[in-house]
Design a protein around this motif. Structure first.
Motif, PDB file in Angstrom:
ATOM      1  N   VAL A 164      34.201  26.744  45.795  1.00  0.00           N
ATOM      2  CA  VAL A 164      34.453  25.514  46.290  1.00  0.00           C
ATOM      3  C   VAL A 164      34.123  24.326  45.365  1.00  0.00           C
ATOM      4  CG1 VAL A 164      34.073  23.583  47.879  1.00  0.00           C
ATOM      5  CG2 VAL A 164      34.421  25.914  48.724  1.00  0.00           C
ATOM      6  N   THR A 165      33.080  24.628  44.631  1.00  0.00           N
ATOM      7  CA  THR A 165      32.576  23.794  43.763  1.00  0.00           C
ATOM      8  C   THR A 165      33.460  23.905  42.262  1.00  0.00           C
ATOM      9  OG1 THR A 165      30.341  23.994  44.405  1.00  0.00           O
ATOM     10  CG2 THR A 165      30.643  23.414  42.111  1.00  0.00           C
ATOM     11  N   LEU A 166      33.765  25.100  42.007  1.00  0.00           N
ATOM     12  CA  LEU A 166      34.734  25.207  40.906  1.00  0.00           C
ATOM     13  C   LEU A 166      36.200  24.857  41.159  1.00  0.00           C
ATOM     14  CD1 LEU A 166      34.005  29.309  39.987  1.00  0.00           C
ATOM     15  CD2 LEU A 166      33.462  26.875  38.730  1.00  0.00           C
ATOM     16  N   LYS A 167      36.491  24.787  42.235  1.00  0.00           N
ATOM     17  CA  LYS A 167      37.857  24.130  42.698  1.00  0.00           C
ATOM     18  C   LYS A 167      37.873  22.666  42.735  1.00  0.00           C
ATOM     19  CE  LYS A 167      41.456  24.153  46.174  1.00  0.00           C
ATOM     20  NZ  LYS A 167      41.633  24.543  47.727  1.00  0.00           N
ATOM     21  N   LYS A 168      36.569  22.143  43.215  1.00  0.00           N
ATOM     22  CA  LYS A 168      36.369  20.462  43.094  1.00  0.00           C
ATOM     23  C   LYS A 168      36.545  20.039  41.822  1.00  0.00           C
ATOM     24  CE  LYS A 168      33.133  17.103  44.377  1.00  0.00           C
ATOM     25  NZ  LYS A 168      31.576  17.077  44.765  1.00  0.00           N
ATOM     26  N   PHE A 169      35.917  20.755  40.805  1.00  0.00           N
ATOM     27  CA  PHE A 169      35.949  20.253  39.519  1.00  0.00           C
ATOM     28  C   PHE A 169      37.057  20.710  38.535  1.00  0.00           C
ATOM     29  CE2 PHE A 169      31.604  19.700  40.503  1.00  0.00           C
ATOM     30  CZ  PHE A 169      31.387  18.447  40.090  1.00  0.00           C
ATOM     31  N   GLY A 170      38.024  21.318  39.419  1.00  0.00           N
ATOM     32  CA  GLY A 170      39.493  21.610  38.835  1.00  0.00           C
ATOM     33  C   GLY A 170      39.522  22.716  37.876  1.00  0.00           C
ATOM     34  N   PHE A 171      38.425  23.761  37.764  1.00  0.00           N
ATOM     35  CA  PHE A 171      38.493  25.023  37.171  1.00  0.00           C
ATOM     36  C   PHE A 171      39.470  26.061  37.665  1.00  0.00           C
ATOM     37  CE2 PHE A 171      34.567  22.645  35.317  1.00  0.00           C
ATOM     38  CZ  PHE A 171      34.870  22.719  34.076  1.00  0.00           C
ATOM     39  N   ILE A 172      39.523  25.956  38.897  1.00  0.00           N
ATOM     40  CA  ILE A 172      40.080  27.106  39.536  1.00  0.00           C
ATOM     41  C   ILE A 172      41.236  26.436  40.653  1.00  0.00           C
ATOM     42  CG2 ILE A 172      38.349  28.844  39.251  1.00  0.00           C
ATOM     43  CD1 ILE A 172      37.720  28.496  42.285  1.00  0.00           C
ATOM     44  N   GLN A 173      42.027  27.161  40.983  1.00  0.00           N
ATOM     45  CA  GLN A 173      42.912  26.741  41.983  1.00  0.00           C
ATOM     46  C   GLN A 173      43.412  27.959  42.975  1.00  0.00           C
ATOM     47  OE1 GLN A 173      45.611  25.323  38.865  1.00  0.00           O
ATOM     48  NE2 GLN A 173      47.382  26.527  39.784  1.00  0.00           N
ATOM     49  N   GLN A 174      43.581  27.524  44.249  1.00  0.00           N
ATOM     50  CA  GLN A 174      44.283  28.399  45.084  1.00  0.00           C
ATOM     51  C   GLN A 174      45.764  28.550  45.210  1.00  0.00           C
ATOM     52  OE1 GLN A 174      41.556  27.344  48.433  1.00  0.00           O
ATOM     53  NE2 GLN A 174      41.696  29.574  48.932  1.00  0.00           N
ATOM     54  N   ASP A 175      46.298  29.843  45.195  1.00  0.00           N
ATOM     55  CA  ASP A 175      47.640  29.984  45.423  1.00  0.00           C
ATOM     56  C   ASP A 175      47.908  30.189  46.817  1.00  0.00           C
ATOM     57  OD1 ASP A 175      48.189  30.662  42.785  1.00  0.00           O
ATOM     58  OD2 ASP A 175      47.747  32.521  42.857  1.00  0.00           O
ATOM     59  N   ALA A 176      49.296  30.023  47.244  1.00  0.00           N
ATOM     60  CA  ALA A 176      49.834  30.137  48.834  1.00  0.00           C
ATOM     61  C   ALA A 176      48.977  31.090  49.561  1.00  0.00           C
ATOM     62  CB  ALA A 176      51.250  30.104  48.829  1.00  0.00           C
ATOM     63  N   ASP A 177      48.808  32.327  48.801  1.00  0.00           N
ATOM     64  CA  ASP A 177      47.984  33.458  49.566  1.00  0.00           C
ATOM     65  C   ASP A 177      46.613  33.288  49.728  1.00  0.00           C
ATOM     66  OD1 ASP A 177      47.431  34.121  46.906  1.00  0.00           O
ATOM     67  OD2 ASP A 177      48.251  35.986  46.948  1.00  0.00           O
ATOM     68  N   ARG A 178      46.139  32.249  49.267  1.00  0.00           N
ATOM     69  CA  ARG A 178      44.447  31.807  49.237  1.00  0.00           C
ATOM     70  C   ARG A 178      43.864  32.456  48.374  1.00  0.00           C
ATOM     71  NH1 ARG A 178      44.197  27.540  51.305  1.00  0.00           N
ATOM     72  NH2 ARG A 178      41.932  27.760  51.894  1.00  0.00           N
ATOM     73  N   ASN A 179      44.528  33.017  47.417  1.00  0.00           N
ATOM     74  CA  ASN A 179      43.864  33.783  46.310  1.00  0.00           C
ATOM     75  C   ASN A 179      43.530  32.822  45.245  1.00  0.00           C
ATOM     76  OD1 ASN A 179      43.847  36.320  47.515  1.00  0.00           O
ATOM     77  ND2 ASN A 179      45.306  37.230  46.110  1.00  0.00           N
ATOM     78  N   TYR A 180      42.445  33.151  44.233  1.00  0.00           N
ATOM     79  CA  TYR A 180      41.928  32.084  43.487  1.00  0.00           C
ATOM     80  C   TYR A 180      42.406  32.674  42.117  1.00  0.00           C
ATOM     81  CZ  TYR A 180      38.975  30.464  47.224  1.00  0.00           C
ATOM     82  OH  TYR A 180      38.362  29.988  48.227  1.00  0.00           O
ATOM     83  N   ARG A 181      42.712  31.671  41.154  1.00  0.00           N
ATOM     84  CA  ARG A 181      42.889  31.970  39.755  1.00  0.00           C
ATOM     85  C   ARG A 181      42.574  30.698  38.965  1.00  0.00           C
ATOM     86  NH1 ARG A 181      47.930  29.079  38.206  1.00  0.00           N
ATOM     87  NH2 ARG A 181      48.851  28.422  39.942  1.00  0.00           N
ATOM     88  N   CYS A 182      42.347  30.869  37.710  1.00  0.00           N
ATOM     89  CA  CYS A 182      42.073  29.696  36.786  1.00  0.00           C
ATOM     90  C   CYS A 182      42.987  28.831  36.528  1.00  0.00           C
ATOM     91  CB  CYS A 182      41.719  30.226  35.635  1.00  0.00           C
ATOM     92  SG  CYS A 182      39.747  31.111  35.530  1.00  0.00           S
ATOM     93  N   SER A 183      42.415  27.473  36.395  1.00  0.00           N
ATOM     94  CA  SER A 183      43.438  26.509  36.110  1.00  0.00           C
ATOM     95  C   SER A 183      43.854  26.131  34.791  1.00  0.00           C
ATOM     96  CB  SER A 183      43.203  24.972  36.671  1.00  0.00           C
ATOM     97  OG  SER A 183      41.870  24.668  36.194  1.00  0.00           O
ATOM     98  N   MET A 184      44.527  25.067  34.315  1.00  0.00           N
ATOM     99  CA  MET A 184      44.750  25.079  33.104  1.00  0.00           C
ATOM    100  C   MET A 184      43.553  24.227  32.363  1.00  0.00           C
ATOM    101  SD  MET A 184      47.464  26.446  31.858  1.00  0.00           S
ATOM    102  CE  MET A 184      47.798  25.597  30.479  1.00  0.00           C
ATOM    103  N   LYS A 185      42.798  23.929  33.016  1.00  0.00           N
ATOM    104  CA  LYS A 185      41.644  23.058  32.623  1.00  0.00           C
ATOM    105  C   LYS A 185      40.895  23.842  31.590  1.00  0.00           C
ATOM    106  CE  LYS A 185      37.810  20.133  33.953  1.00  0.00           C
ATOM    107  NZ  LYS A 185      37.062  19.224  34.951  1.00  0.00           N
ATOM    108  N   LEU A 186      40.745  25.241  31.787  1.00  0.00           N
ATOM    109  CA  LEU A 186      40.029  25.921  30.805  1.00  0.00           C
ATOM    110  C   LEU A 186      40.597  26.011  29.353  1.00  0.00           C
ATOM    111  CD1 LEU A 186      38.750  29.281  32.608  1.00  0.00           C
ATOM    112  CD2 LEU A 186      37.583  27.384  31.946  1.00  0.00           C
TER     113      LEU A 186
END
Length: 269
Positions: free
Chosen positions: A59-81
């Motif tokens: 939740v924290t990583l998502k809040k700061f834009g480092f990761i995002q969730q797909d439609a299936d609720r799985n997580y992956r890194c965002s373009m911020k990295l």
């Protein structure tokens, strides 16, 4: 007695924060190196954490834009990295580190040599050695080109395809009759590029300009730049490109080795 207890509490909080940060960074590295997105259960298991603790970190990583969730609720890194990595790259004297390899390549082929990095959905030419031949390629230092239709762009796209595929595939603009405009064709091209370790442009951005490029990797194995040559198709024919591919790949390995050497030097200072 009160002060001593207060210090112990503060120390305990610092240790807890340090452990949480460590776990968060491990989760981030794990997701960044994964070819697919991951679910909460898999992430928790690999991080040796409970699901509740893992969820709080996510939740924290998502809040700061480092990761995002797909439609299936799985997580992956965002373009911020990637953006952060690109910022770090700009602080490195990449042209200086690459100068010997660029000169080697220029002497080997007598065509224009480019050093490029990712810049959004384009490739940015951070350095260039001009050919002394009368007809040169139509690019300049500080200029940019679309990722999907020049050699230095295609090689960077291929090695960062998991993050860039959806954005690039949605904007496959045609520039010549040879430009890749089909996402399926692009998928196959990227697969071949990674398998071969080099990319070729056969008049895909400018009909009369051909090119070939190889990746430059940072010490962690990420393709952060590319080095390549380009020239008029009358000189840089397919047969000529095939003969020059080993030189281009060698130049990429030279810069990669230089970057690895710099990291080794920093570690020993």
């Amino acid at each position: 007695m009160f002060l001593s207890a207060n210090r112990s509490t503060l120390l305990g909080r610092k240790i807890e924060l340090s452990a949480t940060l460590s776990k968060g960074l491990l989760i981030l590295e794990n997701l960044a190196s994964s070819p697919t997105s991951k679910g909460l259960t898999a992430i928790a298991s690999e991080a040796d954490l409970t699901k509740s603790n893992t969820h709080r970190i996510l939740v924290t990583l998502k809040k700061f834009g480092f990761i995002q969730q797909d439609a299936d609720r799985n997580y992956r890194c965002s373009m911020k990295l990637w953006k952060l990595g690109n910022t770090v790259l700009t602080q490195t004297d990449l042209p200086g580190v690459s100068s010997l390899a660029m000169r080697f390549l220029a002497d080997s082929c007598n065509e224009s040599v480019h050093l490029s990095v990712l810049d959004g959905l384009e490739v940015l030419y951070v350095d260039k050695l001009e050919s002394d031949r009368p007809v040169r390629a139509y690019t300049q230092k500080g200029g940019s080109s679309p990722l999907h239709c020049v050699a230095t762009g295609k090689i960077l796209l291929a090695y960062n395809y998991r993050h860039l595929r959806s954005s690039v595939a949605a904007k496959l603009q045609r520039y010549t009759s040879a430009t890749i405009t089909s996402p399926k064709h692009l998928d196959k091209e990227m697969e071949c590029i990674v398998a071969n370790g080099y990319a070729i442009n056969c008049g895909e951005f400018r009909e009369e300009v051909y090119g070939v490029a190889a990746p430059i990797f940072d010490p962690t194995g990420n393709a952060i730049a590319s080095i390549g040559i380009s020239g008029p198709s009358t000189r840089l024919t397919i047969d000529t490109i095939e003969k020059l591919i080993p030189k281009v790949v060698q130049a990429g390995k030279m810069v990669t080795a230089e970057l690895a050497g710099l990291q080794h030097t920093f570690r020993n200072e």
